[in-house]
Motif scaffolding. Sequence first.
Motif, short mmCIF file in Angstrom:
data_model
loop_
_atom_site.label_atom_id
_atom_site.label_comp_id
_atom_site.label_asym_id
_atom_site.label_seq_id
_atom_site.Cartn_x
_atom_site.Cartn_y
_atom_site.Cartn_z
N UNK A 22 0.68 -1.04 0.36
CA UNK A 22 -0.18 -0.53 0.08
C UNK A 22 1.26 1.41 -0.10
N UNK A 23 2.02 0.78 0.30
CA UNK A 23 2.76 2.43 0.69
C UNK A 23 3.68 3.17 0.27
N UNK A 24 3.72 1.83 -1.30
CA UNK A 24 5.03 1.49 -2.06
C UNK A 24 3.71 2.55 -3.83
N UNK A 25 2.38 1.51 -3.60
CA UNK A 25 1.46 2.18 -4.11
C UNK A 25 1.01 3.93 -4.17
N UNK A 26 0.70 4.11 -2.83
CA UNK A 26 -0.20 5.26 -2.45
C UNK A 26 1.74 6.28 -3.13
N UNK A 27 2.42 5.81 -2.49
CA UNK A 27 3.88 6.87 -3.09
C UNK A 27 4.20 7.40 -4.42
N UNK A 28 3.54 6.43 -5.39
CA UNK A 28 3.49 6.46 -6.85
C UNK A 28 2.67 7.49 -7.68
N UNK A 29 1.25 6.48 -6.34
CA UNK A 29 -0.34 7.23 -7.77
C UNK A 29 -0.47 8.47 -7.26
N UNK A 30 -0.79 9.30 -5.54
CA UNK A 30 -0.72 10.21 -5.55
C UNK A 30 1.12 11.55 -5.16
N UNK A 31 0.58 12.49 -6.03
CA UNK A 31 1.37 13.07 -6.69
C UNK A 31 2.09 13.94 -4.84
N UNK A 32 1.27 14.29 -4.63
CA UNK A 32 1.44 14.94 -3.54
C UNK A 32 2.59 13.98 -2.24
N UNK A 33 2.92 12.77 -2.45
CA UNK A 33 3.25 12.16 -2.12
C UNK A 33 5.60 11.84 -3.04
N UNK A 34 4.77 12.46 -3.60
CA UNK A 34 6.36 12.14 -4.73
C UNK A 34 7.13 13.24 -4.04
#
Length: 301
Positions: A42-54
């Motif tokens: 989940x953390x990997x997916x969120x880091x990839x999909x959510x621009x605010x976590x880039x």
Amino acid sequence: MNNESSPGGFVLLGFSDHPQIEKVLFMIVLMSYFITLVGNTLIILLSILDSKLHTPMYFFISNLSFLDLCFTTSCVPQLLSNLWGPEKTIRTTECILLAVMAFDRYVAICQPLRYAIIIHPRLSQQLAAVAWIIGLLESVIQTPPTLLLPFCSHRRVDDFVCEVPALIRLSCEDTTYNEVQMAVASVLILVVPLTLILVSYGAIVQAVLKINSAVGRKKAFGTCSSHLLVVSFFYSSVITVYLQPKNPYAQDQGKFFGLFYAVGTPALNPLIYTLRNKEVKGAFRRLLRKIRKAEERRNRQ
């Protein structure tokens, strides 16, 4: 005892001397493994999909999550098999990543105006690559000399995974070279990163104490709390495993700490970075909203 160096497999004793707790440990390990898989994915997916976590911090966190997935998948299935049945046959990169993350927090708090200039995407990629390469080199350098040792004929490893220290203890010949090599590697891979982490947080504490606002100090410490928890769990378990005294009680105690290191820490990492992190929880809520809207659009069509 007879010596032999030909491959014949090893017998992992694990917790076979405590059969009454093996089934309980099986359920605990299975649940922890499930949390590790779901949480880190989940953390990997969120880091990839959510621009605010880039950002560099979440780039390093996603690398840590990927490392935890690789590490647990390489040892936990075998551990589960050993815990369930009578047959008992058959992570360095994390230290570097934790040091890199401490450096990232140091720049964020001590050099906030220059953060984007210092921790730019290219440097983040280079630091992550260095961490992975050092871990790979350490394995390539240590593993062949260890596997070439002549092992005692019983081949019983008093542990639940075939790590280098356990295999060195199994050899019936002089292992001075291997022990020196392991000691040097431990200093370079464990002590040096830990020193860098402590130096970084020493500078962070000094910078935070200079902040006049109590709210500002709380926010600054909150930025580092998740990473500090992960560092504390990781190094406390590693130090206990590798610096334990040589006696039967300490050996049994070391197994449980080793189990926590192999199973507990990778499961706790995503929980710490999600339950204590508003940005990750916000990204998760945004992802759920996107999924819900996509489902609603499909239902209307």
